[in-house]
Write a protein that holds these residues in place. Sequence first.
Motif: not given
Length: 209
Positions: A20-22, A49-51, A72-74, A80-82
């Motif tokens: 999930d994206y926070v 910018d976060g996630e 780095p986790v974000a 992945k989103l991009a």
Amino acid sequence: MNAHEQEHMWSTRYRDAGEDYVFGTAPNRFLVGQAALLSSGTTALSVADGEGRNAVWLAEQGLAVTATEISPVALEKARKLAAGRRVEVDFVLADAVSWAYPEAAFDFVVAVFIQFADPAQRARVFAGMQRALKPGGHLIVQGYTPRQLEYRTGGPSAPENLYTADMLRTAFAGLEILHLQEYEDVLEEGVGHKGRSALVGLVARRPAA
């Protein structure tokens, strides 16, 4: 909180969210409201910018986007989103406070809910953001006001990290203020920002050379 502590805190939060994206994957509503300002082929910087939700949306508008983020986790989730949305973003692992903001490099500088910064850190971030704007470039800022402490629907618990319109007007006195408003809205940005919220939005322009 120093950079190492910030990175650990945010990485833990993003990692604990799993797939999930926070803050969700949809862009911030105030940012979307400035779409008429955006021009394909221009450049944008999204700070902390976060996630990736805002950087990816900016790239979808045809902008060449750079996004900084300390976790780095974000960044892994942002990439992945991009990829899933078939856009390219230059994601940079960086502390927004100490990053070397390039001089006059971006047509747009965007800062959405970057209220991890205490007043001293904020002064450094804001100075860097202004430095990075090209002459004639636009700054877009969204934040929480002190009344948000009553709602507790997102944002920092430290009152000194919150924004007021007067504070932003003073901080960006060297820019031309195009829009500055404190207001309330119901946010639906993942689990991180959810419910009635006390907000402030700023759009400002760096004077042309």
